[in-house]
Scaffold this active site. Structure first.
Site, PDB file in Angstrom:
ATOM      1  N   HIS A 297       5.950   2.877  -7.033  1.00  0.00           N
ATOM      2  CA  HIS A 297       4.974   3.392  -6.061  1.00  0.00           C
ATOM      3  C   HIS A 297       5.653   3.515  -4.699  1.00  0.00           C
ATOM      4  CE1 HIS A 297       1.536   3.715  -3.402  1.00  0.00           C
ATOM      5  NE2 HIS A 297       0.900   4.182  -4.461  1.00  0.00           N
TER       6      HIS A 297
ATOM      7  N   GLY B 133      -6.081   6.088  -4.910  1.00  0.00           N
ATOM      8  CA  GLY B 133      -6.053   4.841  -4.157  1.00  0.00           C
ATOM      9  C   GLY B 133      -7.427   4.544  -3.580  1.00  0.00           C
ATOM     10  N   GLY B 134      -7.606   4.860  -2.293  1.00  0.00           N
ATOM     11  CA  GLY B 134      -8.828   4.508  -1.568  1.00  0.00           C
ATOM     12  C   GLY B 134     -10.131   4.820  -2.304  1.00  0.00           C
TER      13      GLY B 134
ATOM     14  N   ASN C 150      -5.717   2.923  -8.503  1.00  0.00           N
ATOM     15  CA  ASN C 150      -4.786   1.886  -8.027  1.00  0.00           C
ATOM     16  C   ASN C 150      -5.491   1.151  -6.885  1.00  0.00           C
ATOM     17  OD1 ASN C 150      -2.734   0.386  -6.916  1.00  0.00           O
ATOM     18  ND2 ASN C 150      -1.497   2.137  -6.268  1.00  0.00           N
ATOM     19  N   TRP C 151      -5.915  -0.068  -7.163  1.00  0.00           N
ATOM     20  CA  TRP C 151      -6.723  -0.805  -6.173  1.00  0.00           C
ATOM     21  C   TRP C 151      -5.860  -1.423  -5.077  1.00  0.00           C
ATOM     22  CZ3 TRP C 151     -10.824  -3.881  -9.604  1.00  0.00           C
ATOM     23  CH2 TRP C 151     -11.573  -2.948 -10.322  1.00  0.00           C
ATOM     24  N   LYS C 152      -4.563  -1.354  -5.233  1.00  0.00           N
ATOM     25  CA  LYS C 152      -3.628  -1.906  -4.225  1.00  0.00           C
ATOM     26  C   LYS C 152      -4.020  -3.353  -3.873  1.00  0.00           C
ATOM     27  CE  LYS C 152      -2.547   2.758  -2.786  1.00  0.00           C
ATOM     28  NZ  LYS C 152      -2.144   3.696  -1.739  1.00  0.00           N
TER      29      LYS C 152
ATOM     30  N   GLU D   8       3.287  11.716  -5.978  1.00  0.00           N
ATOM     31  CA  GLU D   8       2.509  11.288  -4.819  1.00  0.00           C
ATOM     32  C   GLU D   8       3.308  11.560  -3.543  1.00  0.00           C
ATOM     33  OE1 GLU D   8      -0.544   8.020  -5.936  1.00  0.00           O
ATOM     34  OE2 GLU D   8       1.359   7.024  -5.565  1.00  0.00           O
TER      35      GLU D   8
ATOM     36  N   GLU E  30       4.782   2.729  -1.858  1.00  0.00           N
ATOM     37  CA  GLU E  30       4.713   1.521  -1.018  1.00  0.00           C
ATOM     38  C   GLU E  30       5.761   0.498  -1.458  1.00  0.00           C
ATOM     39  OE1 GLU E  30       0.504   1.156  -1.609  1.00  0.00           O
ATOM     40  OE2 GLU E  30       0.316   3.024  -0.480  1.00  0.00           O
TER      41      GLU E  30
ATOM     42  N   SER F 196      -4.747  10.930  -1.410  1.00  0.00           N
ATOM     43  CA  SER F 196      -6.041  11.357  -0.864  1.00  0.00           C
ATOM     44  C   SER F 196      -6.873  12.194  -1.843  1.00  0.00           C
ATOM     45  CB  SER F 196      -5.852  12.106   0.453  1.00  0.00           C
ATOM     46  OG  SER F 196      -5.245  11.253   1.414  1.00  0.00           O
TER      47      SER F 196
ATOM     48  N   GLY G 264      -3.235   7.903   1.634  1.00  0.00           N
ATOM     49  CA  GLY G 264      -4.064   7.154   2.578  1.00  0.00           C
ATOM     50  C   GLY G 264      -4.237   7.852   3.918  1.00  0.00           C
TER      51      GLY G 264
HETATM   52  P1  13P Z   1      -4.907   7.273  -1.583  1.00  0.00           P
HETATM   53  O1  13P Z   1      -5.744   7.911  -2.669  1.00  0.00           O
HETATM   54  O2  13P Z   1      -5.612   6.203  -0.839  1.00  0.00           O
HETATM   55  O3  13P Z   1      -4.283   8.324  -0.706  1.00  0.00           O
HETATM   56  O4  13P Z   1      -3.688   6.530  -2.329  1.00  0.00           O
HETATM   57  C1  13P Z   1      -2.942   7.209  -3.272  1.00  0.00           C
HETATM   58  C2  13P Z   1      -2.063   6.253  -3.954  1.00  0.00           C
HETATM   59  O5  13P Z   1      -1.112   5.743  -3.363  1.00  0.00           O
HETATM   60  C3  13P Z   1      -2.365   5.898  -5.346  1.00  0.00           C
HETATM   61  O6  13P Z   1      -1.336   5.170  -5.925  1.00  0.00           O
END
Ligand code: 13P
Length: 250
Positions: free
Chosen positions: A94, A233-234, A9-11, A166, A96, A212, A172
């Site tokens: 998600h 994510g990251g 997920n590149w956000k 999650e 967020e 993470s 993050g």
């Molecule tokens: P991180 O891997 O950066 O913690 O993000 C997880 C995430 O929200 C994937 O959707």
């Protein structure tokens, strides 16, 4: 036998050029992956990335979707627009979206039903906040998110659903749930599916872990009985970190 599903997920990262560059590195390096692989670039790069990954086994995901088919919804993206851009999977609910943009279970459910009706696969995200974990309500919160998110989803559409657990406090932050703690919640989710549908449905459900996930912790997480993949994510923003995750040693 559940096939592992690793999604990036590149956000809100990457321009169109940057997205094309990363996608092309992934096409080159992940062509032999034994797992299902998906990347979800920002909306603005979907069409361009779709061209880059065409013919490869990498699936194209979107990070969100409108809850209506079309109409006066300024700033929203419809399911047909996603399909038009080559998307086959959409991430919904998600944390967020839930916590920064106030999306509630009812809205997420409406989106899920619409996405499925259009033939899109859905990754339904669930997870508790730190406050909820500390208050001891993790199981209740996650159970409700799964039940409400899947309301009205028929058995025949279940193979198009992936659930991503999650924990919000692990996203993050560099804090990961221990593999054992994560597995406990994945098992809870599986039992919710069993109650809602059937034992077979529960045992076939792909449940990803997110929060993470990194090259150095992926193997231990994926070794757990109920963890069937990762929503990253990251670490999905660079081939150097996403490729080792997407090719973890089982
Ligand atoms: P991180 O891997 O950066 O913690 O993000 C997880 C995430 O929200 C994937 O959707």
């Amino acid at each position: 036998m559940r096939m592992s599903f690793i999604a990036g997920n590149w956000k809100m990262h990457k321009t169109m050029e940057e997205s094309k560059e990363l996608a092309s590195q992934l096409v080159q390096r992940l062509s032999g992956s034994p797992y299902r692989i998906m990347i979800a670039p920002p909306f603005t790069a979907l069409g361009a990335v779709s061209e880059v990954i065409k013919g490869s086994s990498i699936l194209l995901g979107a990070q969100n979707m409108a809850s209506s088919e079309s109409g006066a919804h300024t700033g929203e993206i419809s399911p047909d627009m996603l399909l038009d851009s080559g998307v086959s999977v959409v991430i919904l609910g998600h944390s967020e979206r839930r916590h920064t943009y106030g999306e509630r279970d009812e809205l997420i459910n409406k989106k899920a039903i619409l996405a499925l009706s259009k033939g899109l696969e859905v990754i339904l995200c669930v997870g508790e906040t730190l406050d909820q974990r500390e208050a001891g309500t993790t199981e209740k919160v996650v159970t409700e998110q799964v039940e409400k998110g899947l309301k009205g989803v028929g058995m025949s559409d279940l193979s198009k659903i992936t659930i991503a657990y999650e924990p919000v406090w692990a996203i993050g932050t560099g804090k990961t749930a221990t593999p054992e703690d994560a597995d406990v919640m994945h098992k809870v989710i599986r039992s919710v599916i069993q109650n809602l549908y059937s034992e077979a449905a529960a045992s076939n459900m792909i449940i990803q872990y997110g929060g993470s996930v990194k090259p150095d912790n992926v193997k231990a997480l994926m070794a757990m009985e109920n963890i069937d993949g990762a929503l990253v994510g990251g670490a999905s923003l660079k081939a150097e970190t996403f490729v080792p995750i997407a090719e973890y040693d089982a």
